[in-house]
Design a protein around this motif. Sequence first.
Motif, PDB file in Angstrom:
ATOM      1  N   GLU A   1      -6.128 -21.171  22.288  1.00  0.00           N
ATOM      2  CA  GLU A   1      -7.211 -21.291  23.254  1.00  0.00           C
ATOM      3  C   GLU A   1      -8.559 -21.297  22.556  1.00  0.00           C
ATOM      4  OE1 GLU A   1      -8.830 -21.937  26.891  1.00  0.00           O
ATOM      5  OE2 GLU A   1      -6.702 -21.891  26.370  1.00  0.00           O
ATOM      6  N   ARG A   2      -8.724 -20.446  21.547  1.00  0.00           N
ATOM      7  CA  ARG A   2     -10.012 -20.396  20.850  1.00  0.00           C
ATOM      8  C   ARG A   2     -10.203 -21.610  19.945  1.00  0.00           C
ATOM      9  NH1 ARG A   2     -12.954 -15.831  21.095  1.00  0.00           N
ATOM     10  NH2 ARG A   2     -12.053 -14.107  22.279  1.00  0.00           N
ATOM     11  N   THR A   3      -9.130 -22.247  19.529  1.00  0.00           N
ATOM     12  CA  THR A   3      -9.271 -23.494  18.785  1.00  0.00           C
ATOM     13  C   THR A   3      -9.825 -24.591  19.679  1.00  0.00           C
ATOM     14  OG1 THR A   3      -7.435 -22.858  17.349  1.00  0.00           O
ATOM     15  CG2 THR A   3      -8.052 -25.179  17.381  1.00  0.00           C
ATOM     16  N   LYS A   4      -9.353 -24.638  20.944  1.00  0.00           N
ATOM     17  CA  LYS A   4      -9.893 -25.620  21.882  1.00  0.00           C
ATOM     18  C   LYS A   4     -11.359 -25.341  22.193  1.00  0.00           C
ATOM     19  CE  LYS A   4      -5.394 -26.336  24.080  1.00  0.00           C
ATOM     20  NZ  LYS A   4      -4.614 -26.195  25.341  1.00  0.00           N
ATOM     21  N   GLN A   5     -11.697 -24.050  22.313  1.00  0.00           N
ATOM     22  CA  GLN A   5     -13.087 -23.677  22.595  1.00  0.00           C
ATOM     23  C   GLN A   5     -13.977 -23.783  21.375  1.00  0.00           C
ATOM     24  OE1 GLN A   5     -12.836 -19.703  24.123  1.00  0.00           O
ATOM     25  NE2 GLN A   5     -11.755 -20.290  25.982  1.00  0.00           N
ATOM     26  N   ARG A   6     -13.364 -23.958  20.177  1.00  0.00           N
ATOM     27  CA  ARG A   6     -14.099 -24.015  18.916  1.00  0.00           C
ATOM     28  C   ARG A   6     -14.934 -22.761  18.713  1.00  0.00           C
ATOM     29  NH1 ARG A   6     -13.207 -28.732  16.828  1.00  0.00           N
ATOM     30  NH2 ARG A   6     -14.685 -28.385  15.136  1.00  0.00           N
ATOM     31  N   TRP A   7     -14.349 -21.626  19.090  1.00  0.00           N
ATOM     32  CA  TRP A   7     -15.062 -20.356  18.929  1.00  0.00           C
ATOM     33  C   TRP A   7     -14.047 -19.282  18.534  1.00  0.00           C
ATOM     34  CZ3 TRP A   7     -20.213 -19.785  18.862  1.00  0.00           C
ATOM     35  CH2 TRP A   7     -20.704 -18.486  18.746  1.00  0.00           C
ATOM     36  N   PRO A   8     -13.800 -19.102  17.224  1.00  0.00           N
ATOM     37  CA  PRO A   8     -12.829 -18.074  16.808  1.00  0.00           C
ATOM     38  C   PRO A   8     -13.427 -16.679  16.902  1.00  0.00           C
ATOM     39  CG  PRO A   8     -13.844 -19.077  14.893  1.00  0.00           C
ATOM     40  CD  PRO A   8     -14.401 -19.809  16.086  1.00  0.00           C
ATOM     41  N   ILE A   9     -12.583 -15.690  16.689  1.00  0.00           N
ATOM     42  CA  ILE A   9     -13.042 -14.299  16.589  1.00  0.00           C
ATOM     43  C   ILE A   9     -13.451 -14.057  15.147  1.00  0.00           C
ATOM     44  CG2 ILE A   9     -12.354 -11.885  16.745  1.00  0.00           C
ATOM     45  CD1 ILE A   9     -10.506 -12.620  18.983  1.00  0.00           C
ATOM     46  N   ARG A  10     -14.748 -13.819  14.933  1.00  0.00           N
ATOM     47  CA  ARG A  10     -15.269 -13.610  13.586  1.00  0.00           C
ATOM     48  C   ARG A  10     -15.551 -12.140  13.375  1.00  0.00           C
ATOM     49  NH1 ARG A  10     -19.793 -17.767  11.652  1.00  0.00           N
ATOM     50  NH2 ARG A  10     -19.546 -16.372   9.863  1.00  0.00           N
ATOM     51  N   LEU A  11     -15.005 -11.575  12.292  1.00  0.00           N
ATOM     52  CA  LEU A  11     -15.183 -10.175  11.939  1.00  0.00           C
ATOM     53  C   LEU A  11     -15.714 -10.097  10.516  1.00  0.00           C
ATOM     54  CD1 LEU A  11     -11.865  -8.734  13.397  1.00  0.00           C
ATOM     55  CD2 LEU A  11     -14.134  -8.554  14.413  1.00  0.00           C
ATOM     56  N   ALA A  12     -16.454  -9.040  10.228  1.00  0.00           N
ATOM     57  CA  ALA A  12     -17.045  -8.856   8.905  1.00  0.00           C
ATOM     58  C   ALA A  12     -16.860  -7.410   8.484  1.00  0.00           C
ATOM     59  CB  ALA A  12     -18.528  -9.240   8.896  1.00  0.00           C
ATOM     60  N   ALA A  13     -16.565  -7.208   7.203  1.00  0.00           N
ATOM     61  CA  ALA A  13     -16.407  -5.877   6.625  1.00  0.00           C
ATOM     62  C   ALA A  13     -17.591  -5.572   5.717  1.00  0.00           C
ATOM     63  CB  ALA A  13     -15.093  -5.796   5.852  1.00  0.00           C
ATOM     64  N   THR A  14     -17.725  -4.309   5.366  1.00  0.00           N
ATOM     65  CA  THR A  14     -18.866  -3.897   4.536  1.00  0.00           C
ATOM     66  C   THR A  14     -18.649  -4.244   3.072  1.00  0.00           C
ATOM     67  OG1 THR A  14     -17.879  -1.692   4.398  1.00  0.00           O
ATOM     68  CG2 THR A  14     -19.521  -2.079   6.132  1.00  0.00           C
ATOM     69  N   THR A  15     -17.395  -4.220   2.623  1.00  0.00           N
ATOM     70  CA  THR A  15     -17.101  -4.530   1.223  1.00  0.00           C
ATOM     71  C   THR A  15     -16.027  -5.601   1.159  1.00  0.00           C
ATOM     72  OG1 THR A  15     -15.391  -2.810   1.064  1.00  0.00           O
ATOM     73  CG2 THR A  15     -17.664  -2.171   0.541  1.00  0.00           C
ATOM     74  N   GLU A  16     -15.941  -6.255   0.005  1.00  0.00           N
ATOM     75  CA  GLU A  16     -14.938  -7.300  -0.178  1.00  0.00           C
ATOM     76  C   GLU A  16     -13.530  -6.723  -0.184  1.00  0.00           C
ATOM     77  OE1 GLU A  16     -13.967 -10.992  -3.274  1.00  0.00           O
ATOM     78  OE2 GLU A  16     -15.487  -9.478  -3.766  1.00  0.00           O
ATOM     79  N   GLN A  17     -13.378  -5.526  -0.763  1.00  0.00           N
ATOM     80  CA  GLN A  17     -12.059  -4.907  -0.799  1.00  0.00           C
ATOM     81  C   GLN A  17     -11.570  -4.567   0.609  1.00  0.00           C
ATOM     82  OE1 GLN A  17     -10.005  -4.556  -3.386  1.00  0.00           O
ATOM     83  NE2 GLN A  17      -8.481  -3.730  -1.960  1.00  0.00           N
ATOM     84  N   GLU A  18     -12.472  -4.064   1.449  1.00  0.00           N
ATOM     85  CA  GLU A  18     -12.083  -3.752   2.825  1.00  0.00           C
ATOM     86  C   GLU A  18     -11.701  -5.022   3.583  1.00  0.00           C
ATOM     87  OE1 GLU A  18     -13.896  -1.483   6.798  1.00  0.00           O
ATOM     88  OE2 GLU A  18     -15.160  -1.864   5.032  1.00  0.00           O
ATOM     89  N   MET A  19     -12.424  -6.107   3.340  1.00  0.00           N
ATOM     90  CA  MET A  19     -12.070  -7.363   3.993  1.00  0.00           C
ATOM     91  C   MET A  19     -10.685  -7.842   3.536  1.00  0.00           C
ATOM     92  SD  MET A  19     -13.884 -11.092   3.646  1.00  0.00           S
ATOM     93  CE  MET A  19     -13.349 -11.157   1.941  1.00  0.00           C
ATOM     94  N   HIS A  20     -10.392  -7.732   2.238  1.00  0.00           N
ATOM     95  CA  HIS A  20      -9.086  -8.143   1.738  1.00  0.00           C
ATOM     96  C   HIS A  20      -7.982  -7.262   2.299  1.00  0.00           C
ATOM     97  CE1 HIS A  20     -10.877 -10.377  -1.997  1.00  0.00           C
ATOM     98  NE2 HIS A  20     -11.037 -11.036  -0.863  1.00  0.00           N
ATOM     99  N   ASP A  21      -8.255  -5.967   2.482  1.00  0.00           N
ATOM    100  CA  ASP A  21      -7.250  -5.075   3.079  1.00  0.00           C
ATOM    101  C   ASP A  21      -6.913  -5.507   4.498  1.00  0.00           C
ATOM    102  OD1 ASP A  21      -7.230  -3.662   0.747  1.00  0.00           O
ATOM    103  OD2 ASP A  21      -8.563  -2.069   1.449  1.00  0.00           O
TER     104      ASP A  21
END
Length: 987
Positions: free
Chosen positions: A698-718
Amino acid sequence: MAMPSSLLWAVDIFGRVYTLSTVGQYWELCKDTQLEFKRVSAVKQCCWGIACDHQVYTYVFSGDVPIRYQEETYENQRWNPVGGFCEKLLPSDRWQWSDVSGLKHQQLDSFTLPSPHWEWESDWYVDENIGGEPTEKGGWTYAIDFPSTYTKDKRWNSCVRRRRWIRYRRYKSRDVWAKIVSHDEPNQLPDPFSDISVGGWEITDEPLGRLSVWAVSLQGRLWYRENVCHHNPEGSTWSLVATPGEVVQISCGPYDLLWATLWEGQAIVREGIDRNNPQGISWSIVESPSSENGIMHVSVGVDVVWCVTKDRKVWFRRGVNSHNPCGTSWIEMVGEMMMVTVGLNNQVWGIGCDDRAIYFRQGVTPNELSGKTWKAVVSGRESDRSQTGSSTSLLSAGCFFTDDIQNQTSAVIQGDADPSSDTELPGVPTSPASTALLGAAAAGNGPASQAETSAQLTVDPLHSEQGEATAASASSEKDNLEMNKSPGNPNPSAELQWINIDLKEAQKHPVLSVSSFADTSSLSSLGVFSVGAEDQYGADEHPLWAWVSGGGCLVDLHSPLKWFTAPSGLSSSVQSLSLSITPAQTAAWRKQIFQQLSERTKRELENFRHYEQAVEQSVWVKTGALQWWRNWKPHKWMDVRVALEQFTGSDGMRDSILFIYYMYHEEKKYIHVFLNEVTIIVEVLNEAKHSFALYTPERTKQRWPIRLAATTEQEMHDWLSLLNMSCCESRRIQGPPSHHAIWSVTCKGDIFVSEPSPELEAGPQLMPCDQMFWRQVGGHLRLIESNSRGVVWGIGHDHTAWLYTGGYGGGFIQGLASSADNIYTQSDVKCVYIYENQRWNPVTGYSSRGLPTDRYMWSDASGLQECTKTNTKPPSPQWSWVSDWYIDFSPAGGTDREGWQYAADFPASYHGHKTMKDFVRRRRWAREHPGCMWEQINPSFPSPLEHFTKCGLLLEMVLPSTGVQCLQANLQVRICTLSFALLHCHV
């Protein structure tokens, strides 16, 4: 800390209004008992209702602070050379007595009370303050002319003056039902009202105490009460609101949610409700959940909608919020109700169809808005506290007994009773259990026994084998007349006699005596009651409810309620009855009850054999703090709490849900994503954020994904590793890709693989590409090719060939989601080019100043996109720079010593030497960056690999004995590659 008290309002079938406190156990009768009501709608501070005369009434609670309103008017004077300040004004001046603007004529005697529910607190007096400062005696303020700035000091040029007169009125009709008096013309009065709803007190930024009162007339028109607020609890006038059809019923939530039902069975939703427009703007239509049965009743809360269709089925509306008041779909709930009502924190009550009892929806939480089960409210009434019990409740146990046991019991108890009081009416079915109870009551020889004898007998249909039962009084007319001559009822002839008529059975029965009556649990019966009776119900008989309102009831989820425990008071009746029962009869009863309960349990379980067995599920939760890119304007990053809930079903399969909790207007809200619906998780390049995106179909059709951001690169990779592993577990995918997997490369070089499902190419309806699940594989390539034997080759950006080794994981995917071997480090180099453009100027020569129509002075090869040394970044976070910017001397056409190429204009054919006709020039700057489970192949080819045609030749040359045939670029891979290239471009 104790739970704050709030009230649940209800109306019984006799029109009497009761309230039940959240900290109490008994229903309390409303103090004003002179009126009979049809419907009520309650909020915290008041309750609105429609009486049986179709008039609207309001019940305002008393408080420590009175409801007062200040009336004011201004006395104006002008200075006269003869007499000084006087009442004679110029023709162009304002009125002598006016409002603050001077445009409205307001004399002291022109003020009247808006309704009989107000009273004056005092007479008119002069306000001797101006802006908080005292004035001279008399309260006059002076100015040069009307209108102007007034001061308390009189000056030589003060030609006019004024002073304010104040009078207060107070609302006196509190804790009583106050009739809403209409001041309209008789021919413009609204139709008689049939439904009413109160809400809207929590609309964002609206004045404190303002309410939205909506009413429906008998002709299906919708009305709105204007100016209902704290200092004006009655409001002012009714205004008509246009609707797309005839309205039957309406419900208004505490915020901006408003639903109504139409005669055709549809629901309409009001949109555009806010602080400046409490009536809303437009209507949207929502179809009934059942095509055969339309919507009969609807009730809304903060962000939920419940409805009842004409077949008494209960439905819950999913996906309702302020941005989407219509919701998404209907979900059928268990149970059949006459109506439902939603409380302050989305708690739900309903009235059962068969027993007319009030049920409370248990298990309603912010995470489970639909709740889990219905539980009956068994609270007694305030008048029941003084009574020790009634034989009525024991009749429900008699429905389990067989005829033999009942006859034995009747014979034993009739022997102990007074024969003169056991007069049986011919033709009336009399239960032996009821006869026994009457005999026991008569043996008491006291007023309490007589009261119990005349009590209305009923059978609880939930405990009755047949679902309904009838009981007739066996008391003599003489005893009843003596009872009616008690001090509480001195005139026995004032009792209005009604005969119960069962519409289902057309049997002929003799006319009952004056005091005899019967009642059945069937809703088709008219019911029997006395108009002047003080209490229409038996002591232990629950009232039959017609309406309930929970709009002012706040149920604390952590504090227990006392509503579900029946008040004690049956012990004396049980003891008095047990004196006449032998142990043998008790044993026979127990055996009979056990047999019938066993049969009932077996019969009920047969209907649920096809349901899955309910087992306890193990749940694992990981929480953390991330940032979320808000998907409505103004778009910005918001601090959120994230919780990944993973639960294991009875079959051992794991499913996961990702919850994202955020604050919106100081209210906690959330969105959730089922990970078995996620199609891809990609890392997003951002200068200031370590972010990633989750896509669903559904979000692909809307062209609006759920975007999340972490404080550090390691936390994002986790989080990426955990979410990818959870997605694979939800889709039953583990280990390396299969030989039939579909491989794809994004425009940024990331490698993804999808396991084909049987529905992909089988059946009449093919699965769209946006519903295929893609998981990332370590490494980065420019082109990739695979065959049906699991051989996968790729070409890097530096034209190096790479072979897939069969490992999985790698990169940011570590731990259990990665293989222990066959993982190697891959390096790749890609050059990024930007162009420096200049135009020739007769004064300064070549410079960075171009014409307004020229391209950017720092751009890409096309000149349409600005690319400077600062804003040009690697294509994805997996890349990093390995060199600084340097001039490239190898573009087509050649360059001069400084790397410049010359042309007559942009764009044109460039060459490496300057001529008299060359007015523009450019030079190319380059910078290199390097990009697991890929092993480098070093074939002895005369030139680097360029395309999959050579890759196919390489496969046939290196592996001639295996018979592996290289798959040419099939349509599926091309479509998927294009699809995810678009996704990455969008992100």
